[in-house]
Design an enzyme around this catalytic site. Structure first.
Site, PDB file in Angstrom:
ATOM      1  N   LYS A 150      41.030  86.702  59.997  1.00 47.22           N
ATOM      2  CA  LYS A 150      42.060  86.186  59.081  1.00 47.22           C
ATOM      3  C   LYS A 150      41.429  85.128  58.200  1.00 47.22           C
ATOM      4  O   LYS A 150      40.457  84.484  58.600  1.00 47.22           O
ATOM      5  CB  LYS A 150      43.201  85.555  59.880  1.00 47.22           C
ATOM      6  CG  LYS A 150      44.508  85.471  59.121  1.00 47.22           C
ATOM      7  CD  LYS A 150      45.289  86.760  59.262  1.00 47.22           C
ATOM      8  CE  LYS A 150      46.560  86.750  58.455  1.00 47.22           C
ATOM      9  NZ  LYS A 150      47.404  87.902  58.826  1.00 47.22           N
ATOM     10  N   ASP A 193      48.445  88.479  52.648  1.00 44.15           N
ATOM     11  CA  ASP A 193      49.369  87.870  53.615  1.00 44.15           C
ATOM     12  C   ASP A 193      50.273  86.994  52.732  1.00 44.15           C
ATOM     13  O   ASP A 193      50.380  87.252  51.521  1.00 44.15           O
ATOM     14  CB  ASP A 193      48.595  87.067  54.683  1.00 44.15           C
ATOM     15  CG  ASP A 193      49.447  86.726  55.908  1.00 44.15           C
ATOM     16  OD1 ASP A 193      49.602  87.579  56.789  1.00 44.15           O
ATOM     17  OD2 ASP A 193      49.980  85.595  55.975  1.00 44.15           O
TER      18      ASP A 193
HETATM   19  N1  GLU Z   1      48.556  90.200  56.718  1.00 40.73           N
HETATM   20  C1  GLU Z   1      48.956  91.404  57.390  1.00 40.73           C
HETATM   21  C2  GLU Z   1      49.086  91.147  58.879  1.00 40.73           C
HETATM   22  O1  GLU Z   1      49.455  90.063  59.285  1.00 40.73           O
HETATM   23  C3  GLU Z   1      48.099  92.608  57.029  1.00 40.73           C
HETATM   24  C4  GLU Z   1      46.643  92.477  57.191  1.00 40.73           C
HETATM   25  C5  GLU Z   1      45.832  93.638  56.639  1.00 40.73           C
HETATM   26  O2  GLU Z   1      46.395  94.561  56.061  1.00 40.73           O
HETATM   27  O3  GLU Z   1      44.616  93.586  56.817  1.00 40.73           O
HETATM   28  O4  GLU Z   1      48.881  92.003  59.706  1.00 40.73           O
END
Ligand code: GLU
Length: 452
Positions: free
Chosen positions: A132, A172
């Protein structure tokens, strides 16, 4: 053989150690507690998981990148933000997870999100590790040109750390199609590579997957439907309270309507809207996505069925279902008590960790079906993995094919969590089911790959 209570003591010691080694990161402590507290039965039952150092490795990111992001606003003033990328675990595949641009972002927040992502991504079964990133940059009120300059500066550093086989960011909170476009452009310019699989959530004309924008919200509704099915019910005619008004909330509302349910709320940091006729998703998209406005504007334009409540708690609105789709810890124990009093049947997390531990406990004690985010909102990252697959094959699938795959994935996740919970004497406990099933997949891969 170690007993469950001995294992619990070891895990408790480890949690104390985590707090000591990661000071001032309350969200990360909360996420680690939530997972480790449910692992005692599986660690006691399978001695290989008690191997020294396995869980210690799991809670320590493989790599953490922190960097300066200087950029100039439209008046030429220089701002300095902080950039983060936490590459948590790559046992199952390249690090995968979104970027969050929000003033509340700090290392602890990114670590909690990255830690959750490991298990979520494992549950999809699609060969993606967990990571992340993000920044404390606030895109609200910034012009497109300012957002572009920020994204370019952010990527100027981030590009060294990512790649289609290494680490694949996406969106996100605060990072949508516009930001992914600017980030991809700068990556392509610096590296001189058309490397579609380096980012997901791309535009439809240049490597993005159909249904990626819809996937998190749609997937959460499918997960809620599966929980209801387990209890002999369906979505038809149910009312739902949804928080948030970003990408996840919008497509949650859209899918609820498509399946015969009615979402009567949405919210943002200024307050919430109650719409007796059900939220008009096209109007909400216009206000939030096209005009980048606030939900009070939605209420003004919608007419007599809708009213805006400044401040307050969206969870005060009675409904059969609650789908928190805004941010972490938005649903506390008081809100949970109100939901229970109002007869809520299911709560399914579209956001990451929106319910506090006390709220989760109360809901489960009251017999409410509770879908934890790492299972319920996995549809977004799952379709990101499908986007990577399409990029790799230099092809693009129809919306119908992606939707079909998404439905299969969400149903599989539901079944896996349900069966795993039963196997470990916690029937109906999706938190335990999701944590143990995700843990088994990651832990098995880590053990097979040695001490690294
Ligand atoms: N931000 C999204 C999550 O919390 C998607 C992340 C992504 O597609 O890599 O899963």
């Amino acid at each position: 053989m170690t007993t469950r209570s001995e294992t619990r003591t070891t895990l408790d010691h480890l949690l104390t150690e985590i707090e000591y080694r990661n000071p001032a990161q309350p969200e990360f402590h909360q996420a680690a507690h939530e997972v480790l507290e449910t692992l005692a039965p599986v660690v006691a039952a399978r001695p290989e998981y008690a191997e020294p150092g396995l869980i210690e490795r799991l809670v320590e990111p493989e790599r953490q990148v922190l960097f300066r992001v200087p950029w100039q606003d439209d008046k030429g003033r220089v701002h300095v933000n902080r950039g983060f990328r936490v590459e948590f675990n790559s046992a199952l595949g390249p690090y995968k997870g979104g970027l969050r641009f929000h003033p509340s972002v700090n290392l602890g927040v990114i670590k909690f999100l990255g830690f959750e992502q490991i298990f979520k991504n494992a549950l999809t079964g699609l060969g993606i590790g967990g990571g992340k990133g993000g920044s404390d940059f606030d895109p609200h009120g910034r012009s497109d040109a300012e957002v572009m300059r920020f994204c370019q500066s952010f990527m100027t550093e981030l590009h060294r750390h990512i790649g289609e086989h290494t680490d694949v960011p996406a969106g996100d909170i605060g990072v949508g199609g516009r930001e992914i476009g600017y980030l991809f452009g700068q990556y392509r310019r610096i590296t001189n590579r058309w490397e579609a699989g380096v980012l997901t959530g791309k535009g439809q004309g240049w490597g993005g997957s159909l249904i990626r924008p819809e996937a998190t919200g749609y997937g959460n509704v499918l997960f809620a439907a599966a929980m209801l099915r387990e209890r002999g019910e369906d979505l038809e005619g149910q009312t739902a309270v949804v928080s948030g008004s970003g990408n996840v909330a919008i497509y949650t509302i859209e899918k609820l309507a498509a399946l015969g349910a009615n979402a009567v709320t949405c919210s943002d940091s200024s307050g919430y809207v109650v719409d007796e006729k059900g939220v008009d998703v096209e109007l909400l998209k216009q206000v939030k996505e096209v005009e980048r406005g606030r939900v009070d504007t939605y209420a003004e334009r919608r007419g007599s069925s809708a009213r805006f409540v400044p401040g307050g708690s969206v969870w005060d609105v009675p409904a059969d279902l609650a789908l928190p789709s805004a941010t972490q810890n938005e649903l506390d124990v008081n809100a949970a008590a109100t939901l229970v009093r109002n007869g809520v049947k299911a709560v399914s997390e579209g956001a990451n960790m929106p319910a506090t531990p006390e709220a989760v406990h109360l809901l489960q004690q009251a017999g409410v079906a509770f879908g934890p985010g790492k299972a319920a909102n996995a549809g977004g990252v799952a379709v990101s993995a499908l986007e990577m697959a399409q990029n790799h094959a230099r092809t693009s699938w129809t919306a119908a094919k992606v939707e079909e795959e998404l439905a299969d994935i969400m149903n599989n996740i539901h079944t896996t969590c349900h069966e795993t919970a039963e196997r470990y004497d916690a029937p109906g406990d999706y938190v335990t089911g999701a944590n143990i099933a995700g843990f088994e997949r990651v832990a098995d891969a880590m053990l097979a790959q040695g001490v690294i």
